[in-house]
Write an enzyme that holds these catalytic residues in place. Structure first.
Site, PDB file in Angstrom:
ATOM      1  N   ARG A   7       0.821  -1.218   0.000  1.00 45.65           N
ATOM      2  CA  ARG A   7       0.000   0.000   0.000  1.00 45.65           C
ATOM      3  C   ARG A   7       0.850   1.261   0.000  1.00 45.65           C
ATOM      4  O   ARG A   7       1.714   1.451   0.871  1.00 45.65           O
ATOM      5  CB  ARG A   7      -0.939  -0.014   1.193  1.00 45.65           C
ATOM      6  CG  ARG A   7      -2.139  -0.925   0.916  1.00 45.65           C
ATOM      7  CD  ARG A   7      -3.062  -0.997   2.080  1.00 45.65           C
ATOM      8  NE  ARG A   7      -2.429  -1.658   3.203  1.00 45.65           N
ATOM      9  CZ  ARG A   7      -2.714  -1.412   4.469  1.00 45.65           C
ATOM     10  NH1 ARG A   7      -3.597  -0.496   4.773  1.00 45.65           N
ATOM     11  NH2 ARG A   7      -2.116  -2.063   5.432  1.00 45.65           N
ATOM     12  N   LYS A  25       0.953 -22.931  18.265  1.00 37.04           N
ATOM     13  CA  LYS A  25       0.528 -22.068  19.385  1.00 37.04           C
ATOM     14  C   LYS A  25      -0.609 -21.137  18.967  1.00 37.04           C
ATOM     15  O   LYS A  25      -1.418 -20.719  19.796  1.00 37.04           O
ATOM     16  CB  LYS A  25       1.725 -21.300  19.968  1.00 37.04           C
ATOM     17  CG  LYS A  25       2.410 -20.289  19.033  1.00 37.04           C
ATOM     18  CD  LYS A  25       1.799 -18.917  19.031  1.00 37.04           C
ATOM     19  CE  LYS A  25       2.395 -18.035  17.962  1.00 37.04           C
ATOM     20  NZ  LYS A  25       1.759 -16.718  17.857  1.00 37.04           N
TER      21      LYS A  25
HETATM   22  N1  LIG Z   1       2.570  -9.356  14.681  1.00 39.32           N
HETATM   23  C1  LIG Z   1       3.259 -10.129  15.483  1.00 39.32           C
HETATM   24  O1  LIG Z   1       3.327  -9.883  16.690  1.00 39.32           O
HETATM   25  C2  LIG Z   1       3.998 -11.322  14.935  1.00 39.32           C
HETATM   26  C3  LIG Z   1       5.048 -11.837  15.673  1.00 39.32           C
HETATM   27  C4  LIG Z   1       5.719 -12.961  15.213  1.00 39.32           C
HETATM   28  C5  LIG Z   1       5.340 -13.542  14.017  1.00 39.32           C
HETATM   29  N2  LIG Z   1       4.316 -13.012  13.294  1.00 39.32           N
HETATM   30  C6  LIG Z   1       3.998 -13.650  12.016  1.00 39.32           C
HETATM   31  O2  LIG Z   1       4.439 -12.804  10.965  1.00 39.32           O
HETATM   32  C7  LIG Z   1       3.629 -12.993   9.807  1.00 39.32           C
HETATM   33  C8  LIG Z   1       3.143 -11.640   9.326  1.00 39.32           C
HETATM   34  O3  LIG Z   1       2.346 -11.126  10.382  1.00 39.32           O
HETATM   35  P1  LIG Z   1       2.118  -9.595  10.667  1.00 39.32           P
HETATM   36  O4  LIG Z   1       1.813  -9.499  12.105  1.00 39.32           O
HETATM   37  O5  LIG Z   1       3.186  -8.742  10.146  1.00 39.32           O
HETATM   38  O6  LIG Z   1       0.756  -9.433   9.844  1.00 39.32           O
HETATM   39  P2  LIG Z   1      -0.001  -8.099   9.495  1.00 39.32           P
HETATM   40  O7  LIG Z   1      -1.391  -8.504   9.258  1.00 39.32           O
HETATM   41  O8  LIG Z   1       0.299  -7.075  10.508  1.00 39.32           O
HETATM   42  O9  LIG Z   1       0.707  -7.641   8.138  1.00 39.32           O
HETATM   43  C9  LIG Z   1       0.759  -8.455   7.005  1.00 39.32           C
HETATM   44  C10 LIG Z   1       1.368  -7.670   5.850  1.00 39.32           C
HETATM   45  O10 LIG Z   1       1.213  -8.449   4.668  1.00 39.32           O
HETATM   46  C11 LIG Z   1       0.414  -7.708   3.746  1.00 39.32           C
HETATM   47  N3  LIG Z   1      -0.499  -8.628   3.102  1.00 39.32           N
HETATM   48  C12 LIG Z   1      -1.713  -8.998   3.519  1.00 39.32           C
HETATM   49  N4  LIG Z   1      -2.258  -9.852   2.650  1.00 39.32           N
HETATM   50  C13 LIG Z   1      -1.363 -10.013   1.668  1.00 39.32           C
HETATM   51  C14 LIG Z   1      -1.355 -10.733   0.476  1.00 39.32           C
HETATM   52  N5  LIG Z   1      -2.366 -11.498   0.115  1.00 39.32           N
HETATM   53  N6  LIG Z   1      -0.254 -10.647  -0.288  1.00 39.32           N
HETATM   54  C15 LIG Z   1       0.775  -9.873   0.082  1.00 39.32           C
HETATM   55  N7  LIG Z   1       0.825  -9.167   1.195  1.00 39.32           N
HETATM   56  C16 LIG Z   1      -0.237  -9.229   1.978  1.00 39.32           C
HETATM   57  C17 LIG Z   1      -0.340  -6.661   4.531  1.00 39.32           C
HETATM   58  O11 LIG Z   1      -0.649  -5.569   3.705  1.00 39.32           O
HETATM   59  C18 LIG Z   1       0.694  -6.336   5.594  1.00 39.32           C
HETATM   60  O12 LIG Z   1       1.655  -5.445   5.089  1.00 39.32           O
HETATM   61  C19 LIG Z   1       2.501 -13.940  10.241  1.00 39.32           C
HETATM   62  O13 LIG Z   1       2.818 -15.235   9.805  1.00 39.32           O
HETATM   63  C20 LIG Z   1       2.519 -13.870  11.751  1.00 39.32           C
HETATM   64  O14 LIG Z   1       2.073 -15.067  12.349  1.00 39.32           O
HETATM   65  C21 LIG Z   1       3.640 -11.913  13.718  1.00 39.32           C
HETATM   66  O1  LIG Z   2      -0.758 -11.796  17.358  1.00 38.71           O
HETATM   67  P1  LIG Z   2      -0.495 -13.255  17.102  1.00 38.71           P
HETATM   68  O2  LIG Z   2      -1.530 -14.125  17.722  1.00 38.71           O
HETATM   69  O3  LIG Z   2      -0.240 -13.526  15.658  1.00 38.71           O
HETATM   70  O4  LIG Z   2       0.867 -13.605  17.868  1.00 38.71           O
HETATM   71  C1  LIG Z   2       1.986 -12.826  17.610  1.00 38.71           C
HETATM   72  C2  LIG Z   2       3.279 -13.567  17.868  1.00 38.71           C
HETATM   73  O5  LIG Z   2       3.343 -14.727  17.095  1.00 38.71           O
HETATM   74  C3  LIG Z   2       3.539 -13.863  19.305  1.00 38.71           C
HETATM   75  O6  LIG Z   2       4.786 -14.444  19.442  1.00 38.71           O
END
Ligand SMILES: NC(=O)c1ccc[n+]([C@@H]2O[C@H](COP(=O)([O-])OP(=O)(O)OC[C@H]3O[C@@H](n4cnc5c(N)ncnc54)[C@H](O)[C@@H]3O)[C@@H](O)[C@H]2O)c1
Ligand SMILES: O=P(O)(O)OC[C@H](O)CO
Length: 344
Positions: free
Chosen positions: A43, A201
């Protein structure tokens, strides 16, 4: 180490991608080294805000981002010359994007997955999808996982994590690269255990959230968390993971953080289901990725193929598929035949 750490690409401008970019920037500053971190986002408004205001307010509120972080919607520009590529997009969207990005990769690149999902249809872990689609050896694919709620890390609250790679030298090099004053990564070569801990988890957090939504107390939640760890460990061991990984940051640590925190999207989604919302209503309300909603089905399918008993996962999937009400979840789990706690 053949890959350069001076240019790092982060693909995904959401909550964790942006936060991890900040960790990488703060790590370089603490080490006194120059580093350029480029984020790719879909975006234009998010990209513009990162470049002009050094913020990503939709995901990280007023967190200030270091100025060595820039962003672009042009993935070719972001990947140009990057020695490390960090992937932080929703798990189910990864594979088709990798096909598009492959021709743009610099030679010898190390790819790091931040994602915690299992691919629907193939039941593949993200590191497997990456190695397959980019056609690179597992020694150049690392994963980062642990109790890592992005918002807490963005606020620089002390946090530990795990960097796993089948090649220990790669794990060490990525760990050094992301060691910041508030972020301490440990290394591991148990990629399977670290990824399975992070994937399952999310499903257990949905179950704990449902319990919370039904006004159940701490005994119930602790029981689900503990037995959730037992079934996560069974799956990890069946796939070749290590028991000690499940007792570590990427197993127990992440399970506890996700199941306890209102910041967790999976926990929140479960709570909303428990409060009586339909899955459709929950999905509409969620503005960020709750991986467990889709990955739950893949975990259930994988467990079935391997003959691994995962009753909590099975019950959550039955709720997600509309085959069981949230009120039947407890009775169904409690009605199972008695067994020894040590039976695996
Ligand atoms: N947020 C956390 O605390 C956290 C921590 C550890 C791991 N994760 C993991 O990281 C990964 C990403 O999570 P996040 O928290 O950044 O998610 P989010 O929802 O905050 O962001 C996802 C990003 O991907 C983009 N996106 C969404 N749909 C899409 C698509 N179809 N194609 C391309 N881009 C797309 C969105 O625009 C956004 O920029 C997940 O697998 C999540 O489990 C998240
Ligand atoms: O917000 P959730 O549930 O995707 O969890 C975020 C991280 O994976 C925590 O470690």
């Amino acid at each position: 180490m053949t890959h350069s750490q001076s240019v790092i690409a982060v693909l995904g401008a959401g909550s964790w991608g942006t936060t991890f970019a900040k960790v990488l920037a703060d790590a370089a500053a603490a080490a006194g080294s120059e580093r350029s971190i480029r984020i790719w986002g879909r975006r234009a408004e998010v990209v513009e805000q990162i470049n002009t205001k050094h913020r990503n307010e939709q995901y990280l509120k007023d967190t200030e981002l270091p100025t060595c972080i820039t962003a672009s919607t042009d993935v070719a520009e972001v990947l140009d010359g990057a020695g490390i590529v960090i992937l932080a997009v929703p798990a189910q969207s990864l594979r088709p994007q990798l096909r598009e990005w492959k021709p743009l990769l610099a030679p010898g690149v190390v790819v790091v997955s931040l994602m915690k999902g299992l691919e629907l249809g193939t039941d593949a872990r993200m590191s497997e999808v990456i190695a397959e689609e980019f056609d690179i050896p597992a020694a150049r694919v690392a994963v980062v996982s642990g109790p890592n709620l992005a918002m807490e890390i963005a606020r620089e609250e002390p946090t530990a994590s795990v960097v796993a790679c089948s090649d220990e030298a790669t794990a060490v090099s990525i760990a050094v690269c992301c060691t910041a004053p508030y972020f301490r990564p440990y290394t591991s070569t148990d990629v399977v255990g670290v990824e399975i801990g992070g994937i399952v988890k999310n499903v257990i957090a949905l179950a704990v959230g449902i319990c919370e939504g039904r006004q159940m107390g701490d005994n119930t939640k602790a029981s689900v968390i503990t037995r959730g760890l037992a079934e996560t460990s069974r799956l990890a061991l069946a796939l070749g993971g290590q028991a000690h990984t499940m007792a570590g940051l990427a197993g127990l640590g992440d399970l506890v953080a996700t199941c306890s925190s209102p910041l967790s999207r999976n926990h929140t989604a479960g709570r909303l289901l428990g409060e009586g919302l339909t899955l459709e209503q929950v999905t509409e309300r969620m503005t960020q990725t709750a991986e467990g909603i889709k990955s739950g089905h893949a975990v259930h399918e994988l467990a079935g193929k391997l003959g691994v008993e995962m009753p909590i996962t099975a019950a959550v999937v039955a709720v997600l598929e509309g085959k069981m009400s949230v009120d039947d979840l407890g009775p169904r789990l409690l009605a199972r035949a008695l067994k020894s706690e040590g039976d695996y």
